[in-house]
Design a protein around this motif. Structure first.
Motif, PDB file in Angstrom:
ATOM      1  N   PRO A   1      -5.776   7.966   2.532  1.00  0.00           N
ATOM      2  CA  PRO A   1      -4.858   8.773   3.347  1.00  0.00           C
ATOM      3  C   PRO A   1      -3.423   8.271   3.298  1.00  0.00           C
ATOM      4  O   PRO A   1      -3.166   7.072   3.187  1.00  0.00           O
ATOM      5  CB  PRO A   1      -5.443   8.641   4.758  1.00  0.00           C
ATOM      6  N   GLU A   2      -2.501   9.209   3.369  1.00  0.00           N
ATOM      7  CA  GLU A   2      -1.088   8.872   3.438  1.00  0.00           C
ATOM      8  C   GLU A   2      -0.754   8.314   4.822  1.00  0.00           C
ATOM      9  O   GLU A   2      -1.376   8.702   5.824  1.00  0.00           O
ATOM     10  CB  GLU A   2      -0.230  10.108   3.160  1.00  0.00           C
ATOM     11  N   PRO A   3       0.228   7.412   4.910  1.00  0.00           N
ATOM     12  CA  PRO A   3       0.622   6.893   6.232  1.00  0.00           C
ATOM     13  C   PRO A   3       1.449   7.916   6.988  1.00  0.00           C
ATOM     14  O   PRO A   3       1.866   8.945   6.443  1.00  0.00           O
ATOM     15  CB  PRO A   3       1.458   5.665   5.864  1.00  0.00           C
ATOM     16  N   ASP A   4       1.700   7.635   8.250  1.00  0.00           N
ATOM     17  CA  ASP A   4       2.620   8.450   9.032  1.00  0.00           C
ATOM     18  C   ASP A   4       4.033   8.254   8.492  1.00  0.00           C
ATOM     19  O   ASP A   4       4.276   7.341   7.681  1.00  0.00           O
ATOM     20  CB  ASP A   4       2.559   8.043  10.515  1.00  0.00           C
TER      21      ASP A   4
ATOM     22  N   ARG B   1      -8.763   9.221  -2.691  1.00  0.00           N
ATOM     23  CA  ARG B   1      -8.106  10.054  -1.679  1.00  0.00           C
ATOM     24  C   ARG B   1      -7.727   9.240  -0.442  1.00  0.00           C
ATOM     25  O   ARG B   1      -7.944   9.645   0.699  1.00  0.00           O
ATOM     26  CB  ARG B   1      -9.012  11.234  -1.286  1.00  0.00           C
TER      27      ARG B   1
ATOM     28  N   THR C   1      -5.487   7.054  -5.378  1.00  0.00           N
ATOM     29  CA  THR C   1      -5.461   8.503  -5.563  1.00  0.00           C
ATOM     30  C   THR C   1      -6.859   9.046  -5.787  1.00  0.00           C
ATOM     31  O   THR C   1      -7.254  10.066  -5.207  1.00  0.00           O
ATOM     32  CB  THR C   1      -4.561   8.876  -6.748  1.00  0.00           C
TER      33      THR C   1
ATOM     34  N   TRP D   1      -0.326   3.526   9.505  1.00  0.00           N
ATOM     35  CA  TRP D   1      -1.511   4.368   9.582  1.00  0.00           C
ATOM     36  C   TRP D   1      -2.033   4.405  11.009  1.00  0.00           C
ATOM     37  O   TRP D   1      -2.141   3.365  11.675  1.00  0.00           O
ATOM     38  CB  TRP D   1      -2.620   3.830   8.670  1.00  0.00           C
TER      39      TRP D   1
ATOM     40  N   LEU E   1       0.831   4.054  -3.035  1.00  0.00           N
ATOM     41  CA  LEU E   1       0.559   5.479  -2.843  1.00  0.00           C
ATOM     42  C   LEU E   1       1.704   6.331  -3.375  1.00  0.00           C
ATOM     43  O   LEU E   1       1.486   7.371  -4.001  1.00  0.00           O
ATOM     44  CB  LEU E   1       0.332   5.768  -1.361  1.00  0.00           C
ATOM     45  N   GLY E   2       2.932   5.880  -3.124  1.00  0.00           N
ATOM     46  CA  GLY E   2       4.086   6.630  -3.603  1.00  0.00           C
ATOM     47  C   GLY E   2       4.160   6.701  -5.111  1.00  0.00           C
ATOM     48  O   GLY E   2       4.691   7.662  -5.670  1.00  0.00           O
TER      49      GLY E   2
ATOM     50  N   THR F   1       0.813  -1.209   0.000  1.00  0.00           N
ATOM     51  CA  THR F   1       0.000   0.000   0.000  1.00  0.00           C
ATOM     52  C   THR F   1       0.854   1.270   0.000  1.00  0.00           C
ATOM     53  O   THR F   1       0.564   2.223  -0.722  1.00  0.00           O
ATOM     54  CB  THR F   1      -0.952   0.013   1.202  1.00  0.00           C
ATOM     55  N   VAL F   2       1.899   1.301   0.807  1.00  0.00           N
ATOM     56  CA  VAL F   2       2.771   2.480   0.862  1.00  0.00           C
ATOM     57  C   VAL F   2       3.423   2.708  -0.498  1.00  0.00           C
ATOM     58  O   VAL F   2       3.486   3.833  -1.011  1.00  0.00           O
ATOM     59  CB  VAL F   2       3.839   2.321   1.961  1.00  0.00           C
TER      60      VAL F   2
ATOM     61  N   GLY G   1       5.519   4.850   7.918  1.00  0.00           N
ATOM     62  CA  GLY G   1       4.845   3.914   7.034  1.00  0.00           C
ATOM     63  C   GLY G   1       3.636   3.229   7.633  1.00  0.00           C
ATOM     64  O   GLY G   1       3.058   2.328   7.019  1.00  0.00           O
TER      65      GLY G   1
END
Length: 217
Positions: free
Chosen positions: A184-187, A182, A179, A192, A171-172, A167-168, A190
């Motif tokens: 959410p991005e991880p902390d 939307r 996308t 959530w 998203l990258g 998943t990370v 890496g």
């Protein structure tokens, strides 16, 4: 249907879902390089595009109908997910595509629809006819309904969760489905974390023996 029976197809599809539930799967680098060359792939793309439609990828794209302007399941990598060598469904994709094409031939014959011989039968249908056909696949009395139910879940996983990737990483790379939704991005590490309760307050007190990972003791 010819080839593997329905029980074999369903076992492979369920095993595929089980494999995806434990994390993303790796896909061969060239998995989509010859996508437009394979009738099986075109049929699978058209099926996925009927469930989660997207824009055409290039001029003359026949598998993707271009019913919408945003990304769909095909752009989100559904074929890469289905064709992963780690998933048991991959060897059965020709039989699944052939089953769908056979249904398309019957659908077209009953409605006197001409199908171009240069494309797979399902791909040769208009988007509205694809939608009508696929809708009928989920009728309660359809013998193959469980196959299409699981296939539709796989289509959703590719778009909604990028099940074919970490998943990370997805998203990258700007995964189209994540996308568009939307996601959410991880902390920075890496992971959530969700500090805000969805109802504005915790629904229950934390059990004192809950582990650091959040698992019950």
């Amino acid at each position: 249907m010819t080839g593997p029976d329905r029980r074999s197809l369903l076992k492979a599809l369920v095993a595929t879902l089980a494999g995806l539930s434990v994390g993303g799967v790796s896909t061969p680098a060239a998995a989509s390089a010859d996508a437009s060359e394979s009738w099986t792939t075109q049929t699978l793309e058209a099926f996925a595009d009927t469930l989660i439609p997207g824009r055409r990828r290039f001029a003359g794209d026949v598998a993707v109908a271009g019913a919408v302007t945003g990304p769909g399941a095909v752009q989100a990598g559904v074929v890469d997910l289905l064709r992963s060598p780690e998933l048991p469904v991959a060897p059965l994709l020709p039989e699944i595509a052939a089953l769908l094409d056979a249904r398309a031939v019957t659908y077209a014959a009953l409605r006197l629809i001409w199908l171009p011989p240069t494309h797979p039968p399902f791909v040769g249908l208009s988007f509205s006819d694809r939608t009508a056909l696929v809708g009928g696949l989920f009728d309660p009395d359809d013998l193959d309904r469980p196959i299409w139910q699981v296939m539709s879940l796989l289509v959703g996983l590719a778009f909604d969760t990028a099940g074919q990737q970490d998943t990370v990483e997805a998203l990258g790379q700007g995964h189209p489905g994540l996308t568009w939704l939307r996601f959410p991005e991880p902390d920075p590490d890496g992971l959530w974390r969700f500090p805000d309760f969805s109802y504005g307050r915790p629904l229950a007190a934390l059990h004192p023996n809950t582990t650091a990972s959040g698992s019950p003791a």
